[in-house]
Design a protein around this motif. Structure first.
Motif, PDB file in Angstrom:
ATOM      1  N   ARG A   1     -15.177 -28.765   5.132  1.00 55.27           N
ATOM      2  CA  ARG A   1     -16.059 -28.390   4.079  1.00 55.27           C
ATOM      3  C   ARG A   1     -15.155 -28.646   2.683  1.00 55.27           C
ATOM      4  O   ARG A   1     -15.490 -29.143   1.729  1.00 55.27           O
ATOM      5  N   ARG A   2     -14.027 -28.855   2.819  1.00 57.70           N
ATOM      6  CA  ARG A   2     -12.751 -29.594   2.018  1.00 57.70           C
ATOM      7  C   ARG A   2     -13.444 -30.844   1.456  1.00 57.70           C
ATOM      8  O   ARG A   2     -13.771 -31.529   0.654  1.00 57.70           O
ATOM      9  N   VAL A   3     -14.207 -31.799   2.905  1.00 62.40           N
ATOM     10  CA  VAL A   3     -14.055 -32.419   2.494  1.00 62.40           C
ATOM     11  C   VAL A   3     -15.567 -32.643   1.983  1.00 62.40           C
ATOM     12  O   VAL A   3     -16.127 -34.108   1.069  1.00 62.40           O
ATOM     13  N   SER A   4     -16.769 -31.611   1.656  1.00 58.38           N
ATOM     14  CA  SER A   4     -18.155 -32.002   1.809  1.00 58.38           C
ATOM     15  C   SER A   4     -18.283 -31.739  -0.140  1.00 58.38           C
ATOM     16  O   SER A   4     -19.201 -31.976  -0.788  1.00 58.38           O
ATOM     17  N   LEU A   5     -17.063 -31.246  -0.774  1.00 56.00           N
ATOM     18  CA  LEU A   5     -17.185 -31.245  -1.426  1.00 56.00           C
ATOM     19  C   LEU A   5     -17.182 -32.711  -1.986  1.00 56.00           C
ATOM     20  O   LEU A   5     -16.494 -33.255  -2.550  1.00 56.00           O
TER      21      LEU A   5
ATOM     22  N   PRO B   1     -23.963 -33.291  14.696  1.00 55.48           N
ATOM     23  CA  PRO B   1     -24.095 -31.980  14.249  1.00 55.48           C
ATOM     24  C   PRO B   1     -23.333 -31.484  14.148  1.00 55.48           C
ATOM     25  O   PRO B   1     -23.757 -30.869  12.310  1.00 55.48           O
ATOM     26  N   PHE B   2     -21.776 -31.977  13.742  1.00 53.42           N
ATOM     27  CA  PHE B   2     -20.629 -31.306  12.872  1.00 53.42           C
ATOM     28  C   PHE B   2     -20.770 -32.410  11.309  1.00 53.42           C
ATOM     29  O   PHE B   2     -21.331 -31.565  10.728  1.00 53.42           O
ATOM     30  N   ALA B   3     -21.635 -33.518  11.316  1.00 51.32           N
ATOM     31  CA  ALA B   3     -21.802 -33.657  10.124  1.00 51.32           C
ATOM     32  C   ALA B   3     -23.026 -33.313   9.710  1.00 51.32           C
ATOM     33  O   ALA B   3     -22.849 -33.017   8.150  1.00 51.32           O
ATOM     34  N   LYS B   4     -24.401 -33.149  10.120  1.00 45.53           N
ATOM     35  CA  LYS B   4     -25.136 -32.259   9.492  1.00 45.53           C
ATOM     36  C   LYS B   4     -25.061 -31.230   8.726  1.00 45.53           C
ATOM     37  O   LYS B   4     -25.313 -30.877   7.782  1.00 45.53           O
ATOM     38  N   LYS B   5     -24.304 -30.134  10.072  1.00 43.44           N
ATOM     39  CA  LYS B   5     -23.801 -29.266   9.150  1.00 43.44           C
ATOM     40  C   LYS B   5     -23.089 -28.594   8.279  1.00 43.44           C
ATOM     41  O   LYS B   5     -23.154 -28.464   6.982  1.00 43.44           O
ATOM     42  N   HIS B   6     -21.729 -29.916   7.606  1.00 44.62           N
ATOM     43  CA  HIS B   6     -21.539 -29.994   6.320  1.00 44.62           C
ATOM     44  C   HIS B   6     -21.495 -30.701   5.431  1.00 44.62           C
ATOM     45  O   HIS B   6     -21.451 -31.113   4.948  1.00 44.62           O
TER      46      HIS B   6
ATOM     47  N   ASP C   1     -16.690 -39.424   8.208  1.00 39.64           N
ATOM     48  CA  ASP C   1     -16.319 -39.017   8.250  1.00 39.64           C
ATOM     49  C   ASP C   1     -16.324 -37.837   9.078  1.00 39.64           C
ATOM     50  O   ASP C   1     -14.768 -37.206   9.915  1.00 39.64           O
ATOM     51  N   ALA C   2     -16.383 -37.077   9.862  1.00 42.26           N
ATOM     52  CA  ALA C   2     -16.883 -36.101  10.843  1.00 42.26           C
ATOM     53  C   ALA C   2     -16.578 -36.565  12.144  1.00 42.26           C
ATOM     54  O   ALA C   2     -15.553 -35.807  12.808  1.00 42.26           O
ATOM     55  N   LYS C   3     -16.475 -38.205  12.236  1.00 36.77           N
ATOM     56  CA  LYS C   3     -15.206 -38.393  13.697  1.00 36.77           C
ATOM     57  C   LYS C   3     -14.368 -38.471  13.151  1.00 36.77           C
ATOM     58  O   LYS C   3     -13.264 -38.069  14.360  1.00 36.77           O
ATOM     59  N   GLU C   4     -13.684 -38.971  12.101  1.00 37.82           N
ATOM     60  CA  GLU C   4     -12.447 -38.940  11.841  1.00 37.82           C
ATOM     61  C   GLU C   4     -12.020 -37.144  11.681  1.00 37.82           C
ATOM     62  O   GLU C   4     -10.749 -37.334  12.568  1.00 37.82           O
ATOM     63  N   ILE C   5     -12.170 -35.978  11.237  1.00 45.29           N
ATOM     64  CA  ILE C   5     -12.251 -34.880  11.272  1.00 45.29           C
ATOM     65  C   ILE C   5     -11.354 -34.058  12.671  1.00 45.29           C
ATOM     66  O   ILE C   5     -11.132 -33.870  13.153  1.00 45.29           O
ATOM     67  N   LEU C   6     -13.310 -34.649  13.129  1.00 44.58           N
ATOM     68  CA  LEU C   6     -12.933 -33.706  14.368  1.00 44.58           C
ATOM     69  C   LEU C   6     -11.747 -35.219  15.764  1.00 44.58           C
ATOM     70  O   LEU C   6     -11.135 -34.192  16.385  1.00 44.58           O
ATOM     71  N   ALA C   7     -11.206 -36.235  15.409  1.00 46.13           N
ATOM     72  CA  ALA C   7      -9.982 -36.902  16.244  1.00 46.13           C
ATOM     73  C   ALA C   7      -9.357 -36.336  15.452  1.00 46.13           C
ATOM     74  O   ALA C   7      -8.193 -35.920  16.547  1.00 46.13           O
ATOM     75  N   LYS C   8      -9.337 -35.852  14.372  1.00 45.65           N
ATOM     76  CA  LYS C   8      -7.515 -35.045  13.529  1.00 45.65           C
ATOM     77  C   LYS C   8      -7.569 -33.676  14.826  1.00 45.65           C
ATOM     78  O   LYS C   8      -6.317 -33.412  14.691  1.00 45.65           O
ATOM     79  N   HIS C   9      -8.138 -32.506  14.255  1.00 46.62           N
ATOM     80  CA  HIS C   9      -7.889 -31.289  14.630  1.00 46.62           C
ATOM     81  C   HIS C   9      -9.148 -31.194  15.979  1.00 46.62           C
ATOM     82  O   HIS C   9      -8.447 -29.817  16.682  1.00 46.62           O
TER      83      HIS C   9
END
Length: 53
Positions: free
Chosen positions: A49-53, A18-23, A29-37
């Motif tokens: 938002r930054r990655v999706s640009l 759902p995070f990947a779809k949202k952004h 990429d979503a898994k990496e972001i979520l693991a980090k944050h």
């Protein structure tokens, strides 16, 4: 009886798909972001938002 208005609700982590779809980013990429944050939704959304640009 105690007043329960000030009890903290535990933060819940995003799910990767759902995070990947949202952004509109890849699931990897979503898994990496979520693991980090972790459960910090505000910083995870900011990074998404930054990655999706």
């Amino acid at each position: 009886m105690a007043d329960d208005k000030n009890t903290a609700v535990p933060a819940q982590a995003y799910e990767a798909i759902p995070f990947a779809k949202k952004h509109r980013i890849s699931v990897e990429d979503a898994k990496e972001i979520l693991a980090k944050h972790g459960t910090d939704r505000k910083s995870a959304d900011k990074e998404g938002r930054r990655v999706s640009l």
